[in-house]
Design a protein around this motif. Structure first.
Motif, PDB file in Angstrom:
ATOM      1  N   UNK A   1       0.839  -1.197   0.000  1.00  0.00           N
ATOM      2  CA  UNK A   1       0.000   0.000   0.000  1.00  0.00           C
ATOM      3  C   UNK A   1       0.868   1.237   0.000  1.00  0.00           C
ATOM      4  N   UNK A   2       0.860   1.971  -1.093  1.00  0.00           N
ATOM      5  CA  UNK A   2       1.788   3.094  -1.249  1.00  0.00           C
ATOM      6  C   UNK A   2       1.085   4.440  -1.348  1.00  0.00           C
ATOM      7  N   UNK A   3      -0.150   4.500  -0.841  1.00  0.00           N
ATOM      8  CA  UNK A   3      -0.893   5.751  -0.851  1.00  0.00           C
ATOM      9  C   UNK A   3      -0.459   6.686   0.247  1.00  0.00           C
ATOM     10  N   UNK A   4      -1.328   7.644   0.588  1.00  0.00           N
ATOM     11  CA  UNK A   4      -0.963   8.722   1.493  1.00  0.00           C
ATOM     12  C   UNK A   4      -0.454   8.280   2.853  1.00  0.00           C
ATOM     13  N   UNK A   5      -1.141   7.325   3.513  1.00  0.00           N
ATOM     14  CA  UNK A   5      -0.756   6.916   4.855  1.00  0.00           C
ATOM     15  C   UNK A   5       0.608   6.242   4.889  1.00  0.00           C
ATOM     16  N   UNK A   6       1.035   5.709   3.767  1.00  0.00           N
ATOM     17  CA  UNK A   6       2.292   4.961   3.749  1.00  0.00           C
ATOM     18  C   UNK A   6       3.521   5.840   3.857  1.00  0.00           C
ATOM     19  N   UNK A   7       3.379   7.134   3.571  1.00  0.00           N
ATOM     20  CA  UNK A   7       4.563   7.982   3.482  1.00  0.00           C
ATOM     21  C   UNK A   7       5.325   8.059   4.800  1.00  0.00           C
TER      22      UNK A   7
ATOM     23  N   UNK B   1       7.141   4.659   5.327  1.00  0.00           N
ATOM     24  CA  UNK B   1       8.322   4.524   4.477  1.00  0.00           C
ATOM     25  C   UNK B   1       9.451   5.408   4.981  1.00  0.00           C
ATOM     26  N   UNK B   2       9.132   6.638   5.319  1.00  0.00           N
ATOM     27  CA  UNK B   2      10.153   7.564   5.809  1.00  0.00           C
ATOM     28  C   UNK B   2      10.813   7.030   7.079  1.00  0.00           C
ATOM     29  N   UNK B   3      10.020   6.441   7.958  1.00  0.00           N
ATOM     30  CA  UNK B   3      10.579   5.889   9.197  1.00  0.00           C
ATOM     31  C   UNK B   3      11.542   4.744   8.894  1.00  0.00           C
TER      32      UNK B   3
ATOM     33  N   UNK C   1       2.962   3.326  -6.629  1.00  0.00           N
ATOM     34  CA  UNK C   1       4.196   2.779  -6.066  1.00  0.00           C
ATOM     35  C   UNK C   1       5.425   3.491  -6.628  1.00  0.00           C
ATOM     36  N   UNK C   2       5.410   3.783  -7.920  1.00  0.00           N
ATOM     37  CA  UNK C   2       6.544   4.495  -8.526  1.00  0.00           C
ATOM     38  C   UNK C   2       6.709   5.877  -7.916  1.00  0.00           C
ATOM     39  N   UNK C   3       5.601   6.549  -7.669  1.00  0.00           N
ATOM     40  CA  UNK C   3       5.662   7.883  -7.064  1.00  0.00           C
ATOM     41  C   UNK C   3       6.235   7.814  -5.652  1.00  0.00           C
ATOM     42  N   UNK C   4       5.850   6.788  -4.891  1.00  0.00           N
ATOM     43  CA  UNK C   4       6.382   6.622  -3.538  1.00  0.00           C
ATOM     44  C   UNK C   4       7.879   6.331  -3.574  1.00  0.00           C
ATOM     45  N   UNK C   5       8.289   5.477  -4.516  1.00  0.00           N
ATOM     46  CA  UNK C   5       9.710   5.155  -4.643  1.00  0.00           C
ATOM     47  C   UNK C   5      10.524   6.403  -4.985  1.00  0.00           C
ATOM     48  N   UNK C   6      10.014   7.183  -5.908  1.00  0.00           N
ATOM     49  CA  UNK C   6      10.730   8.402  -6.309  1.00  0.00           C
ATOM     50  C   UNK C   6      10.800   9.398  -5.158  1.00  0.00           C
ATOM     51  N   UNK C   7       9.718   9.540  -4.434  1.00  0.00           N
ATOM     52  CA  UNK C   7       9.670  10.501  -3.324  1.00  0.00           C
ATOM     53  C   UNK C   7      10.694  10.173  -2.261  1.00  0.00           C
ATOM     54  N   UNK C   8      10.919   8.886  -2.001  1.00  0.00           N
ATOM     55  CA  UNK C   8      11.810   8.475  -0.915  1.00  0.00           C
ATOM     56  C   UNK C   8      13.173   7.976  -1.408  1.00  0.00           C
ATOM     57  N   UNK C   9      13.453   8.143  -2.697  1.00  0.00           N
ATOM     58  CA  UNK C   9      14.751   7.759  -3.232  1.00  0.00           C
ATOM     59  C   UNK C   9      15.002   6.267  -3.205  1.00  0.00           C
TER      60      UNK C   9
END
Length: 339
Positions: free
Chosen positions: A11-17, A20-22, A42-50
């Protein structure tokens, strides 16, 4: 340093950020895959967190292709049972968002699978991890208020989420009240034995299902817990942590959900008269951990590293879930429900 926690994020939507950051910030953890039905999310989440990790549409495929030993379940509630039981049966621990499931039967099955597999499943109850609520709990359990008779929570907010919450049958009770119910258990150290609930949807509500409710819980040590809440209240809002009052045989304590609690007890040096005199109680704030999601995640990871159940392990959290679904059943039948 060897990364001891190899994590699949489901699940890579809003709550996941925040999750993932943690994980990215932890020295002994790494994310090894992302799972989402929508590849672009998922691609957007991967890009956001490197992150440079494989992306899957299916958890089973991700488990088979990686050496993961931990799953973050940050999917919508309807997916929790499938995600959690799949991971547990694969021999992988799970840390997940609340609620455990969309029905009590599903939540109980998750607990059974956790016990059968010996894998741990801890649930995000971030509102336990704040300095004020820890101080409130310590005061309530200290004996300074005498024997506790009741605890009351008012919760009035009007969030315009859009999405799945707007379409739920009981959005307040099922998606949000779990936090307040769990807080009541945490503050008092008591567990529920029965509930009577009246659910309703007031004028102006933008939710399909009932977004307001009044609940009365009887707890196992005789305490009565009352909950009065709305998720479509415009104006004069409480905090997300609710507005609280605890009454005891020797005093009372209130907490506005934001600041440190305030307590008063009978001043035994001035007994007599129509109304007793009271003295203000000291409320030390001893908790030094991180707040909110961060604090809960710290406890979850510590439990894995120390090989013990987390404070919010599914076997404890099921008691808060019973409050949720007991309230829903009571509202449906118009009767008191034994838990």
């Amino acid at each position: 340093m060897v990364k001891s926690h190899k994590i699949i994020v489901a699940g890579c939507g809003g709550m996941s950020q925040a999750w993932i950051a943690d994980a990215v910030a932890r020295e002994n953890a790494e994310i090894v895959a992302l799972v989402d039905l929508f590849e672009n999310t998922a691609k957007a989440a991967a890009e956001r967190h490197g992150l440079t990790v494989p992306i899957f549409a299916d958890l089973e495929a991700a488990l088979a292709a990686t050496d993961a030993n931990l799953v973050f379940d940050v999917t919508i509630p309807a997916s929790h049972k499938q995600i959690v039981t799949t991971a547990l049966r694969a021999g992988v621990h799970v840390l997940g968002e609340k609620p455990m499931a969309e029905s009590l039967a599903d939540a109980e099955e998750i607990v059974r699978v956790s016990e059968e597999t010996g894998r741990r499943y801890a649930v995000m109850q971030n509102r336990r991890y704040m300095k004020p609520i820890r101080a409130y709990r310590d005061l309530v359990r200290s004996g300074k208020l005498g024997d506790i008779g009741s605890i009351h929570a008012d919760f009035f907010l009007g969030p315009h989420f859009g999405g799945f919450r707007d379409a739920m049958d009981s959005p307040l009770i099922v998606d949000m009240a779990i936090h307040t119910f769990d807080q009541a258990r945490f503050i008092t150290g008591a567990d529920p034995v029965s509930v009577y609930c009246h659910e309703y949807n007031p004028p102006g509500s933008w939710y399909k299902g009932d977004a307001s409710a009044v609940c009365i819980f009887e707890m196992d040590n005789g305490i009565v817990f009352s909950y009065n809440g709305s998720w479509c209240a415009e104006g004069l809002n409480t905090s997300w942590e609710a507005d609280w009052r605890v009454t005891g045989s020797k005093g009372s304590a209130v907490w506005d959900g934001t600041n440190l609690p305030v307590g008063e007890a009978v001043d035994e040096t001035e007994i007599g008269g129509f109304m007793n005199a009271f003295k203000r109680l000291d409320v030390p704030a001893a908790y030094e951990g991180r707040s909110g999601h961060d604090g809960c995640l710290d406890e979850m990871f510590a439990s894995l590293e120390e090989d013990r159940p987390a404070e919010t392990d599914c076997r404890d959290n099921i008691k808060s879930m019973k409050m949720v679904f007991g309230a829903v059943e009571s509202a449906r039948t118009g009767k008191k429900v034994m838990l």
